[in-house]
Write an enzyme that holds these catalytic residues in place. Structure first.
Site, PDB file in Angstrom:
ATOM      1  N   HIS A  34      80.795  91.315 127.273  1.00  6.36           N
ATOM      2  CA  HIS A  34      81.554  92.316 128.032  1.00  6.36           C
ATOM      3  C   HIS A  34      82.084  93.323 127.029  1.00  6.36           C
ATOM      4  CE1 HIS A  34      84.960  90.127 126.466  1.00  6.36           C
ATOM      5  NE2 HIS A  34      84.542  89.014 127.060  1.00  6.36           N
ATOM      6  N   HIS A  37      83.517  92.123 123.618  1.00  9.51           N
ATOM      7  CA  HIS A  37      82.526  91.838 122.578  1.00  9.51           C
ATOM      8  C   HIS A  37      81.968  93.155 122.007  1.00  9.51           C
ATOM      9  CE1 HIS A  37      81.998  88.168 125.272  1.00  9.51           C
ATOM     10  NE2 HIS A  37      82.247  87.605 124.106  1.00  9.51           N
TER      11      HIS A  37
HETATM   12  P1  AMP Z   1      83.469  84.421 122.887  1.00  8.47           P
HETATM   13  O1  AMP Z   1      82.098  84.879 123.253  1.00  8.47           O
HETATM   14  O2  AMP Z   1      84.380  84.256 124.063  1.00  8.47           O
HETATM   15  O3  AMP Z   1      83.467  83.257 121.931  1.00  8.47           O
HETATM   16  O4  AMP Z   1      84.113  85.629 122.061  1.00  8.47           O
HETATM   17  C1  AMP Z   1      83.478  86.151 120.925  1.00  8.47           C
HETATM   18  C2  AMP Z   1      84.451  87.061 120.219  1.00  8.47           C
HETATM   19  O5  AMP Z   1      84.831  88.123 121.094  1.00  8.47           O
HETATM   20  C3  AMP Z   1      85.737  86.354 119.800  1.00  8.47           C
HETATM   21  O6  AMP Z   1      86.119  86.778 118.500  1.00  8.47           O
HETATM   22  C4  AMP Z   1      86.713  86.798 120.845  1.00  8.47           C
HETATM   23  O7  AMP Z   1      88.061  86.806 120.398  1.00  8.47           O
HETATM   24  C5  AMP Z   1      86.242  88.223 121.121  1.00  8.47           C
HETATM   25  N1  AMP Z   1      86.707  88.670 122.432  1.00  8.47           N
HETATM   26  C6  AMP Z   1      86.559  88.025 123.620  1.00  8.47           C
HETATM   27  N2  AMP Z   1      87.172  88.708 124.606  1.00  8.47           N
HETATM   28  C7  AMP Z   1      87.733  89.796 124.032  1.00  8.47           C
HETATM   29  C8  AMP Z   1      88.529  90.875 124.519  1.00  8.47           C
HETATM   30  N3  AMP Z   1      88.862  90.982 125.790  1.00  8.47           N
HETATM   31  N4  AMP Z   1      88.932  91.824 123.638  1.00  8.47           N
HETATM   32  C9  AMP Z   1      88.596  91.734 122.322  1.00  8.47           C
HETATM   33  N5  AMP Z   1      87.856  90.726 121.801  1.00  8.47           N
HETATM   34  C10 AMP Z   1      87.439  89.770 122.630  1.00  8.47           C
END
Ligand code: AMP
Length: 281
Positions: A34, A37
């Site tokens: 999203h 990311h």
């Molecule tokens: P995930 O795929 O949920 O493991 O997230 C991958 C990376 O994206 C991690 O470093 C998360 O902290 C970051 N991330 C997820 N959601 C957001 C968001 N809404 N804003 C900024 N970074 C995000």
């Protein structure tokens, strides 16, 4: 943009780029991308020549009753989004590529993983730090990008990198939100219409707490009670924790004097949402 599935091919691709002096930026994700990311990938694009994005739903960071099997996946869409945000290499390994069957080695950060999310998700951070170390060793980036959305994760990774002398700059990027304030998350798709509506209370309560701090409130107990009451005003909200802690050590604080982290975890039905705010007075 190159899509790579094996460690060998990734290493063979990265090595000549490093010899040419290219800066490698790395964004680890679990996919179902999203705008949150994408903001990490865009930031990495500003600061590096080569942008590696990994898409790997890491089984070791899920508990036995958590959502590993039903975690949302859509590789085609992810590849499109990663490409348009500036990714140059996508690493999409299978579980067997990352974890050998007789794996005996884990990376564990003590203390700061035993609070907040770590209390309710035992073993979660060990899974995160282990896979991130593996990915760091595979990708060998100069910089790696993480979101403030997962505040505790960012703090744990920074500590791990410091403690283990890992030569990678950790860049923490701001939380990207929906128009109504809900922090973007791959798990938001689990919410039904009513849960989604009520979930905005997380951001609202954080903003109201911020206002109170700006207006002079320093009493942590009063502030967390206020946030809990606001969240509980939504009938579908089930609080897991509301904590106000030191933003580096995650130690409890009673009065706000330094930089603090206000961290929330709240369930709506089966969906667990987190959000947070860092504030300095
Ligand atoms: P995930 O795929 O949920 O493991 O997230 C991958 C990376 O994206 C991690 O470093 C998360 O902290 C970051 N991330 C997820 N959601 C957001 C968001 N809404 N804003 C900024 N970074 C995000």
């Amino acid at each position: 943009m190159k899509v790579i599935k094996t460690i060998d091919e990734l290493r063979d691709t990265i090595k000549p780029l490093k010899l040419q002096g290219k800066d490698i930026g790395f964004v680890p994700t679990m996919g179902y991308l999203h705008k949150g990311h994408c903001s990490l990938i865009e930031k990495a694009t500003e600061e590096n020549d080569v942008i590696v994005v990994s898409i790997f739903v890491n089984p070791t960071q899920f508990g036995p009753n958590e959502d590993f099997d039903k975690y949302p996946r859509d590789l085609e869409r992810d590849l499109e989004m990663a490409k348009s945000s500036g990714a140059t290499i996508i690493f999409v390994p299978d579980v067997q590529e990352i974890y050998l069957q007789n794996n005996k080695t884990y990376v564990e950060v003590k203390d700061i993983t035993e609070k907040l999310c770590g209390l309710k998700r035992p073993g979660h951070f060990r899974g995160v730090t282990t896979v991130v170390t593996k990915l760091f060793n595979i990708v060998t980036p100069d910089k790696a990008y993480f979101g403030q959305k997962d505040a505790q994760q960012a703090i744990v990774i920074k500590k791990m990198v410091k403690d283990l002398n890992i030569n990678i700059d950790i860049v923490v990027c701001p939380i990207i939100r929906e128009k109504d304030g809900l922090a973007m998350s791959s798990r938001n798709v689990y919410l039904n219409t009513e849960e989604r509506k009520q979930a905005t209370i997380l951001y609202k309560s954080l903003m109201e707490a911020k206002e109170k701090i700006i207006n002079g409130e320093r009493d942590v107990k009063k502030l967390s009670e206020y946030i809990k009451n606001r969240i509980n005003s939504e009938p579908l909200a089930n609080i897991e924790y509301v904590e106000i802690v030191d933003s580096e050590t995650l130690a409890n604080v009673f009065n706000i004097t330094n930089e603090i982290l206000i961290a929330l975890a709240v369930r709506f039905g089966k969906t667990r949402l987190i959000d947070n705010l860092i504030m300095e007075v």
